[in-house]
Design an enzyme around this catalytic site. Structure first.
Site, PDB file in Angstrom:
ATOM      1  N   ARG A  54       0.639  -1.023   0.155  1.00  0.00           N
ATOM      2  CA  ARG A  54      -0.197  -0.145  -0.234  1.00  0.00           C
ATOM      3  C   ARG A  54       0.741   1.019   0.108  1.00  0.00           C
ATOM      4  NH1 ARG A  54      -2.475  -3.811   2.174  1.00  0.00           N
ATOM      5  NH2 ARG A  54      -0.865  -4.176   2.838  1.00  0.00           N
ATOM      6  N   THR A  55       1.585   1.440   0.796  1.00  0.00           N
ATOM      7  CA  THR A  55       2.367   2.384   1.268  1.00  0.00           C
ATOM      8  C   THR A  55       3.437   3.380   0.056  1.00  0.00           C
ATOM      9  OG1 THR A  55       3.117   2.350   3.422  1.00  0.00           O
ATOM     10  CG2 THR A  55       3.834   3.669   2.532  1.00  0.00           C
ATOM     11  N   LYS A  84      26.167  -3.820   0.220  1.00  0.00           N
ATOM     12  CA  LYS A  84      27.749  -4.012   0.227  1.00  0.00           C
ATOM     13  C   LYS A  84      28.281  -2.837   1.562  1.00  0.00           C
ATOM     14  CE  LYS A  84      27.289  -3.210  -4.608  1.00  0.00           C
ATOM     15  NZ  LYS A  84      27.978  -1.899  -5.748  1.00  0.00           N
ATOM     16  N   ARG A 105      11.521   4.171   3.171  1.00  0.00           N
ATOM     17  CA  ARG A 105      10.753   2.828   4.395  1.00  0.00           C
ATOM     18  C   ARG A 105      11.669   2.278   4.280  1.00  0.00           C
ATOM     19  NH1 ARG A 105       5.763  -0.866   4.468  1.00  0.00           N
ATOM     20  NH2 ARG A 105       4.797   1.159   5.229  1.00  0.00           N
ATOM     21  N   HIS A 133       5.158   6.290  11.530  1.00  0.00           N
ATOM     22  CA  HIS A 133       4.609   5.946  10.144  1.00  0.00           C
ATOM     23  C   HIS A 133       3.978   6.942  10.168  1.00  0.00           C
ATOM     24  CE1 HIS A 133       3.504   4.334   6.366  1.00  0.00           C
ATOM     25  NE2 HIS A 133       3.376   2.995   6.865  1.00  0.00           N
TER      26      HIS A 133
END
Ligand code: NCD
Length: 308
Positions: A54-55, A84, A105, A133
């Site tokens: 969704r996000t 890395k 995120r 959030h």
């Protein structure tokens, strides 16, 4: 002026919220061919180091609907230079040179604050570990606003993994702008961290912590279910102990009052039975759609302000 949205605390302003809700409502009414294009000639980087449906999709849809373009990493822990050993600060320093905005995120709580510190373009936190959030809280509040007018005077039950649920954490902050009473329902091992309780105490808002929801259901205006956050547990056995602690099925739903609403940030696992989906009080799929309009509103705000 809002430059970055790394923490929900930057959205804790009733006037700003109302402006964003008005703008989201306008996007909801307009047809896409009439959308303004504040992101024209802008490239936004979306960096996802944790799974998302969704996000990420709603941000990426919002960017394109507003005339912008994207560069994107959707599995950052496997496909970006993080593999890395590159630090968050170096990744952001580099992306600063390519993009006009950054959405990220990350599995580490606090990652968003680090990124915002190094971002030279507007930065938006799309979830940092078990921390925050902010844009989810914004769309949750927009859903409340549409269904209930205002959060003032409401009794809000938040259920499940209150220790790790960043959506619950962020929502508590935005709800605390209003005169809300909270019923927190969780196993004691997954109870709400102290930070949120002391915030509510400071604002003189009432809350109770409960292991059982039985006596509270009839007196609840909003029930906000959360998923037990499997990815934050050290062992699968520990997760299994709690994953089915609260299941909202038809029997439980029948005990809620008829004007209540049922919310969930999604994805759900077992905590809401599919049989509840057809109940008119179940707003979670509409809630997910509201993510598009609220993210369009936030992006427009950040980028129109920038132009001034
Ligand atoms: C939530 C998240 O990622 O924190 N999902 C979302 O953004 N809609 C909730 C969750 O994963 O449980």
């Amino acid at each position: 002026m809002l430059e970055h949205v790394s923490s929900v605390k930057q959205l804790m302003d009733k006037k700003l919220l109302q402006d964003l809700f008005d703008s989201a409502a306008q996007f909801e009414r307009l047809s896409p061919s009439d959308y303004p294009q504040p992101l024209k000639n802008k490239i936004i980087a979306s960096l996802f180091f944790e799974p998302s449906t969704r996000t990420r999709f709603s941000f990426e849809t919002a960017i394109q609907r507003l005339g912008g373009q994207m560069i994107t990493v959707e599995n950052g822990n496997a496909s970006s230079s993080a593999v890395k050993g590159e630090t968050i600060e170096d990744t952001i320093r580099v992306v600063n040179g390519y993009a006009d905005g950054i959405i990220m995120r990350h599995p580490m709580k606090g990652a968003a604050e680090i990124a915002a510190k190094y971002a030279k373009v507007p930065f938006i936190n799309a979830g940092d570990g078990g921390g925050d959030h902010p844009t989810q809280a914004l769309l949750d509040m927009y859903t409340v606003h549409k269904a209930k007018g205002s959060a003032d005077g409401l009794k809000v039950m938040i259920v499940g993994d209150l220790l790790n649920s960043r959506t619950a954490h962020a929502l508590i902050y935005l709800l605390s702008l209003y005169n809300v009473e909270f019923y927190f329902v969780s196993p004691s091992a997954l109870s709400l961290p102290e930070e949120y309780k002391s915030h509510l105490q400071k604002r003189s808002l009432e809350f109770s912590e409960n292991e059982s929801w039985d006596d509270l259901l009839a007196d609840t205006d909003i029930i906000y279910m959360t998923r037990v956050q499997k990815e934050r547990f050290d062992s699968n056995d520990e997760y299994k102990k709690y994953k089915d602690a609260y299941i909202l099925d038809i029997n439980v739903t029948n005990q809620l009052n008829k004007n209540s609403i049922i919310l969930h940030a999604l994805p759900r696992v077992n905590e809401i039975a599919p049989e509840v989906d057809d109940d008119p009080r179940a707003l979670y799929f509409e809630q997910a759609r509201n993510g598009l309009y609220t993210r369009m509103a936030l992006l427009s705000y950040l980028f129109s302000e920038q132009l001034k």
